[in-house]
Design a protein around this motif. Structure first.
Motif: not given
Length: 222
Positions: A185-189
């Motif tokens: 999720a952090a990477a997607a954000a």
């Protein structure tokens, strides 16, 4: 006079730590004094009080000070390990605003809190992973022992230093392990400034924490 006012507020907080009606206004007034130049080092009186509520107030003040809290970074490792979840939560913000290459071990502590049992702390860590600089993440990763968490942290850094891995992001978002999903999720954000499709995918996953985070990020003005 300013020093006296700050000292009095600290003593008021220490004396009435369990009384929110007293501590709330006193903490806000103390924050104003700190922005006016009252020495931030004096917050050590709160952080070393031995009283959880007082430590929580002191940590909140640090989290509100931005880079003015830098002189207190040596206090942060103990705060990140504090039993009170609010203290750990606020301490993460202090690291985000002040951590750099000199604080790799402290940043690594934040990364380890991705495994924290408290959902509010994990949420704050996810916000950290989203907002931290690549240099901050790399500094923290270098202090992690070999294993899953180190691999995830290194992978997150590689998304910006070696280019994005969309399939890898999706795979991590759908992984059975919650910590892996958090890094996905952090990477997607972090990649959403140029491409929102990965964050949009994160907003549909089964993991409620990840889904809520992604939906909130997508709702932010661009």
């Amino acid at each position: 006079m300013q020093t006296q006012a700050g000292d009095d507020l600290i003593e008021r907080i220490r004396t009435h730590s369990a009384d929110g009606d007293v501590v709330g206004p006193a903490a806000n007034d103390l924050l104003s004094e700190l922005f006016k130049g009252y020495p931030v080092e004096n917050l050590g009186r709160l952080l070393h009080s031995g009283d959880d509520a007082t430590v929580r107030t002191g940590t909140w003040l640090l989290s509100e000070l931005g880079d003015l809290a830098a002189p207190m970074m040596a206090e942060v490792p103990a705060l990140l390990a504090h039993p009170l979840r609010q203290v750990r939560f606020f301490a993460v913000e202090v690291v985000l605003m002040n951590g750099d290459a000199r604080h790799g071990s402290t940043i690594a502590q934040v990364l380890k809190l991705s495994e924290d049992p408290d959902d509010a702390v994990r949420w704050k860590v996810l916000q950290f992973l989203d907002a931290a600089s690549t240099d901050q993440l790399a500094a923290g990763a270098s202090f992690l022992e070999a294993g899953r968490l180190r691999e995830l942290a290194d992978w997150l850094v590689l998304q910006e230093t070696h280019g994005p891995d969309p399939r890898g992001v999706v795979a991590r978002l759908e992984a059975p392990d919650p910590v892996t999903r958090l890094f996905g999720a952090a990477a997607a954000a972090r990649l959403s400034d140029e491409e929102t499709s990965l964050l949009e995918h994160a907003a549909t996953v089964e993991d409620g924490e990840i889904r809520s985070f992604a939906q909130e990020r997508l709702s932010e003005p661009r």
